[in-house]
Design a protein around this motif. Structure first.
Motif, short mmCIF file in Angstrom:
data_model
loop_
_atom_site.label_atom_id
_atom_site.label_comp_id
_atom_site.label_asym_id
_atom_site.label_seq_id
_atom_site.Cartn_x
_atom_site.Cartn_y
_atom_site.Cartn_z
N TYR A 1 0.83 -1.21 0.00
CA TYR A 1 0.00 0.00 0.00
C TYR A 1 0.86 1.26 0.00
CZ TYR A 1 -3.57 3.33 1.59
OH TYR A 1 -4.42 4.40 1.71
N ASN A 2 1.84 1.31 0.88
CA ASN A 2 2.70 2.50 0.94
C ASN A 2 3.54 2.65 -0.32
OD1 ASN A 2 1.77 3.23 3.49
ND2 ASN A 2 3.32 2.01 4.55
N SER A 3 3.93 1.52 -0.92
CA SER A 3 4.68 1.60 -2.17
C SER A 3 3.82 2.19 -3.28
CB SER A 3 5.18 0.21 -2.58
OG SER A 3 6.12 -0.28 -1.65
N TYR A 4 2.53 1.84 -3.28
CA TYR A 4 1.62 2.45 -4.25
C TYR A 4 1.51 3.95 -4.03
CZ TYR A 4 -2.76 4.16 -6.17
OH TYR A 4 -3.70 4.93 -6.82
N LEU A 5 1.31 4.36 -2.78
CA LEU A 5 1.16 5.79 -2.50
C LEU A 5 2.42 6.57 -2.88
CD1 LEU A 5 -0.60 5.78 1.00
CD2 LEU A 5 -1.63 6.24 -1.23
N GLU A 6 3.58 5.99 -2.62
CA GLU A 6 4.84 6.70 -2.86
C GLU A 6 5.24 6.72 -4.33
OE1 GLU A 6 7.54 4.60 -0.37
OE2 GLU A 6 6.52 5.19 1.50
N ASN A 7 4.83 5.69 -5.08
CA ASN A 7 5.36 5.55 -6.44
C ASN A 7 4.32 5.59 -7.56
OD1 ASN A 7 8.32 4.82 -5.85
ND2 ASN A 7 7.19 3.35 -4.58
N ALA A 8 3.05 5.39 -7.23
CA ALA A 8 2.07 5.21 -8.31
C ALA A 8 0.85 6.12 -8.22
CB ALA A 8 1.60 3.76 -8.35
N ASP B 1 6.62 2.63 -10.90
CA ASP B 1 5.80 3.73 -11.39
C ASP B 1 4.36 3.25 -11.51
OD1 ASP B 1 5.93 2.07 -13.58
OD2 ASP B 1 6.91 3.50 -14.92
N GLY B 2 3.48 4.15 -11.93
CA GLY B 2 2.07 3.80 -11.96
C GLY B 2 1.54 3.65 -13.37
N GLN B 3 0.39 2.99 -13.47
CA GLN B 3 -0.30 2.88 -14.75
C GLN B 3 -1.80 2.84 -14.51
OE1 GLN B 3 0.53 -0.79 -16.79
NE2 GLN B 3 -0.06 -2.08 -15.08
N ASP B 4 -2.55 3.38 -15.47
CA ASP B 4 -4.00 3.27 -15.44
C ASP B 4 -4.42 2.02 -16.19
OD1 ASP B 4 -4.60 5.54 -13.95
OD2 ASP B 4 -4.50 6.85 -15.70
N THR B 5 -5.32 1.27 -15.59
CA THR B 5 -5.72 -0.01 -16.18
C THR B 5 -7.21 -0.09 -16.44
OG1 THR B 5 -5.80 -0.90 -13.93
CG2 THR B 5 -3.81 -1.34 -15.21
N PRO C 1 -1.52 9.13 -8.55
CA PRO C 1 -2.94 8.76 -8.56
C PRO C 1 -3.33 7.74 -9.63
CG PRO C 1 -2.66 10.76 -9.81
CD PRO C 1 -1.28 10.36 -9.35
N TYR C 2 -2.37 7.05 -10.21
CA TYR C 2 -2.71 6.03 -11.21
C TYR C 2 -3.46 4.87 -10.56
CZ TYR C 2 0.50 8.48 -14.34
OH TYR C 2 1.11 9.43 -15.13
N ASP C 3 -4.03 4.02 -11.39
CA ASP C 3 -4.81 2.89 -10.87
C ASP C 3 -3.95 1.89 -10.11
OD1 ASP C 3 -7.33 3.68 -11.73
OD2 ASP C 3 -7.17 2.66 -13.66
#
Length: 407
Positions: A47-54, A66-70, A56-58
């Motif tokens: 969860y924290n890895s998502y917040l820190e790296n991704a 990094d993040g991506q929209d899916t 507002p992506y999905d």
């Protein structure tokens, strides 16, 4: 999916006392506490890895950080995570994320979205968060639960899906543009689950908002699908929603069909609906008659009942849990142990497993963290108290941490 994995395993570990009067070896309170802490640590790492790296992506891409929209650019991981945050007792973060979503999510976007995925993940996730918000310590509006910002968001998302149901049969298209409706060139072919997986969210919306349109379209789609079953009582895998003609005629309980049966049972339970339960019982008879072999479920031709694919698909692993909900514990347990044997063989469930060969199917070896077997273990543990089912939860924690963790 990952947040459901954590939710299911944590629920079993958190809600279940040590039991010693049944088969298997009971977990001590010390062991239960250890795995509760492990699960919390795993969740917050992801969860924290998502917040820190991704955000507002999905979704987070863990290897590239990094993040991506899916599925439509809705910060979907946050919607997925809300109920898990509450289960873990993190009311502060639940409140922060719920408020953030109210302020940032916008469905008036020129995005082609999966009708099925948007319903089960976005509409369902927002409805769950809305219904849990009071328990999480949020101030609620007068008239709650029939009023509230998360409910309005869920309703907004669901209304964007309604154009997909405007077909001659009432069965929905698989994709809709959230701003423009159904593209004129959109294929009319969609999977069975994509037709029959709306009654939980849409009936909840209708009951909470007072607008019957959602439940009405979901029921119309279910009844239209029911009328297309074959003479031997089976449905295929993909159907033309304009003509009601079956395009893929493989019948089974796995990919493309699975949640149709799941929603019949869970819809019957939630709504106390005899029609939905009767539909499932009729399907269950045909499934047992034509697809069940040695407590495995194969794929067969929907009109003839001849075997077309002697494989177990990981998406089928919800079935023992569903059987437990209708009281068929004996069959559920036998099938669960078949599936669990595959898990122990590989440390996870491959997408396709050849039953005759006892090994994975070429190019379908992967395990994308599907939660179905863990959900079945949770239901069966709560139904029987047998610690054997808790052992799957333990194995899942160890496997997921080993094969999926990226530091």
């Amino acid at each position: 999916m990952l947040t459901f994995l954590f939710s299911a395993v944590f629920c079993a570990a958190y809600l279940s006392p040590s039991i010693s009067h049944v088969e298997g070896t009971a977990f001590t309170e010390q062991e239960m506490s250890h795995y509760r802490d492990r699960i919390k640590s795993m969740f917050y790492h992801a969860y924290n890895s998502y917040l820190e790296n991704a955000y507002p992506y999905d979704e987070l891409r863990p290897l590239t950080c990094d993040g991506q929209d899916t599925w439509g650019s809705f910060s979907l991981t946050l919607i997925d995570a809300l109920d898990t945050l509450l289960i873990l007792g993190n009311h502060t973060e639940f409140q922060r994320v719920a408020t953030l979503l109210q302020d940032t999510v916008d469905f008036d976007t020129d995005v082609n979205a999966s009708v099925f995925e948007t319903n089960i993940r976005v509409v369902g996730g927002l409805l769950s968060a809305h219904l849990l918000s009071k328990r999480a310590g949020m101030e609620v509006e007068e008239g709650w639960p029939c009023s509230g910002p998360l409910l309005r968001l869920a309703e907004d998302a669901a209304r964007k899906l309604l154009p997909a149901f405007q077909t001659p049969t009432g069965m929905p298209y698989g994709t809709v543009n959230l701003l423009r409706g159904v593209n004129p060139s959109e294929t009319p072919v969609t999977c069975t689950a994509g037709v029959g997986t709306f009654i939980l969210e849409f009936s909840s919306l209708s009951r909470l908002t007072g607008d019957p349109v959602f439940e009405n379209v979901a029921r119309k789609a279910l009844r239209a699908l029911w009328r297309t079953r074959s003479d031997i009582g089976l449905v295929g895998n993909h159907i033309d929603v304009i003509t009601s003609k079956w395009v893929a005629q493989d019948a089974g309980i796995g990919a493309g069909v699975d949640s149709y049966f799941e929603y019949l049972v869970k819809g019957a339970i939630m709504l106390q609906d005899e029609e939905l339960l009767a539909m499932f019982h009729e399907f269950d008879k045909s499934i047992k008659n034509y697809t069940k072999f040695d407590d495995w479920y194969l794929w067969v031709q929907m009109h003839k009942g001849t075997v077309s694919m002697p494989v177990f698909q990981s998406l089928e692993a919800f079935w023992p849990g569903l059987q437990s909900l209708i009281g068929d514990i004996s069959s559920a347990t036998k099938t669960f142990h078949n599936y669990y044997s595959v898990w122990r063989q590989f440390g996870g469930l491959p997408e396709f497993y050849s039953i005759p060969q006892g090994y994975t199917v070429d190019k379908r070896e992967g395990y994308p963290l599907r939660p179905e077997l863990i959900e079945s273990a949770l239901y069966l543990y709560k139904a029987t108290g047998d610690p054997t089912f808790m052992q799957l939860g333990r194995d899942a924690v160890e496997s997921i941490d080993k094969i999926s963790r990226v530091n």
